[in-house]
Motif scaffolding. Sequence first.
Motif, PDB file in Angstrom:
ATOM      1  N   ALA A 105      47.401   8.712   7.637  1.00 50.06           N
ATOM      2  CA  ALA A 105      47.164   9.596   6.435  1.00 50.06           C
ATOM      3  C   ALA A 105      47.492  11.020   6.517  1.00 50.06           C
ATOM      4  N   ASN A 123      50.316   7.849   3.207  1.00 52.83           N
ATOM      5  CA  ASN A 123      49.111   7.039   3.436  1.00 52.83           C
ATOM      6  C   ASN A 123      49.717   5.859   3.745  1.00 52.83           C
ATOM      7  N   LEU A 138      42.635  11.241   1.760  1.00 53.80           N
ATOM      8  CA  LEU A 138      43.894  11.875   1.777  1.00 53.80           C
ATOM      9  C   LEU A 138      43.601  12.707   0.312  1.00 53.80           C
TER      10      LEU A 138
END
Length: 116
Positions: free
Chosen positions: A72, A84, A102
């Motif tokens: 990610a 991701n 993220l």
Amino acid sequence: FLNDGVMYFSKLGDVMRIASVGEFAGWDTKPTEHVNRLFRNYIEELLGIQLSSSIPTRCGLRPMSSDGAVIAGRINGWENLSINMGPGSTGWKVCLGAAKVLANDIIVKNDDNEFD
């Protein structure tokens, strides 16, 4: 063909998602007869349920890392592109944590998580 002998269950609304096997079959989203039979046999043996033929076995195309680790971060050179991906069939177990990491990375703009 990957089979760890474990089934993963999650429910979203009135849909039950059950994941168990991974097969490297190119870009074909139609399950092979082997995967369909294996999956349905697991359901019958583990849950004692025989699925109607009207209930489909579905396959999807998902980027997956070879070890199942989450990848990610932001893509270097693209200000508005982040990824991701990676955990394969167990992604639902780590999706919220990976999304939080993220999102924080996007908000804070942490340059340590850029991929060239």
